[in-house]
Write an enzyme that holds these catalytic residues in place. Structure first.
Site, PDB file in Angstrom:
ATOM      1  N   CYS A 144      64.981  48.784  74.970  1.00 40.27           N
ATOM      2  CA  CYS A 144      64.817  47.453  75.580  1.00 40.27           C
ATOM      3  C   CYS A 144      65.150  47.447  77.064  1.00 40.27           C
ATOM      4  O   CYS A 144      64.911  46.452  77.745  1.00 40.27           O
ATOM      5  CB  CYS A 144      65.703  46.438  74.855  1.00 40.27           C
ATOM      6  SG  CYS A 144      67.446  46.868  74.992  1.00 40.27           S
ATOM      7  N   CYS A 161      70.454  48.046  69.231  1.00 38.89           N
ATOM      8  CA  CYS A 161      71.386  47.436  70.188  1.00 38.89           C
ATOM      9  C   CYS A 161      72.810  47.957  69.962  1.00 38.89           C
ATOM     10  O   CYS A 161      73.580  48.103  70.910  1.00 38.89           O
ATOM     11  CB  CYS A 161      71.400  45.931  70.040  1.00 38.89           C
ATOM     12  SG  CYS A 161      69.756  45.217  69.957  1.00 38.89           S
TER      13      CYS A 161
HETATM   14 FE1  FES Z   1      68.598  45.178  74.332  1.00 41.73          FE
HETATM   15 FE2  FES Z   1      69.691  44.265  72.146  1.00 41.73          FE
HETATM   16  S1  FES Z   1      67.685  43.893  72.855  1.00 41.73           S
HETATM   17  S2  FES Z   1      70.560  45.553  73.600  1.00 41.73           S
END
Ligand code: FES
Length: 143
Positions: A34, A103
């Protein structure tokens, strides 16, 4: 997407957030999936983690996992902190939605990166102790 009560609790009132001015171990990790970033500060004395704080641009799950992960390592020897897996952290939070498992890896890897930094500062090669630090070595990250 359903979050457990524990995740919501740690997200609403995260523990150990901020910068540790007298940290002697600092690790920063980016999440390959992400792009979020986690910075971990540890204060280590006689191989014991006496304090830990984190800063993140990550999401709610990253905040909750770092909150509980720092709680779990404070007062522990380095060897125990290195054994902390993202799986144990997720279990301590009563689970995370599958799409959010990646995450939780941020906290585990940022702790390892900080411990690696601690050894580097002493001129010790951290790799044999800490292992290779990978932003996303868990299979869940590649879903
Ligand atoms: Fe990036 Fe959770 S979406 S750390």
């Amino acid at each position: 997407m359903e979050y457990s009560e524990k995740v919501m609790e740690h997200f609403a009132n995260p523990h150990n957030v901020g910068k540790l001015d007298d940290a002697n171990a600092i690790g920063e990790i980016g999440n390959a999936k992400c792009g979020d970033i986690m910075k971990m500060y540890l204060k280590i004395e006689n191989d014991i983690i006496v304090d830990a704080k984190f800063n993140t641009y990550g999401c709610a799950s990253a905040i909750a996992t770092s909150s509980i992960a720092t709680d779990m390592i404070i007062g522990q020897p380095i060897s125990e902190a290195l054994k902390l897996t993202n799986k144990a952290v997720v279990e301590a939070l009563d689970g995370l939605p599958a799409v959010k498992i990646h995450c939780s890896v941020l906290a585990e890897q940022a702790i390892k990166a900080a411990i690696a930094d601690y050894y580097k500062r002493q001129g010790i090669d951290p790799e044999p102790i800490v292992g290779k630090i990978d932003d996303c070595e868990d299979d869940h990250c590649h879903m």
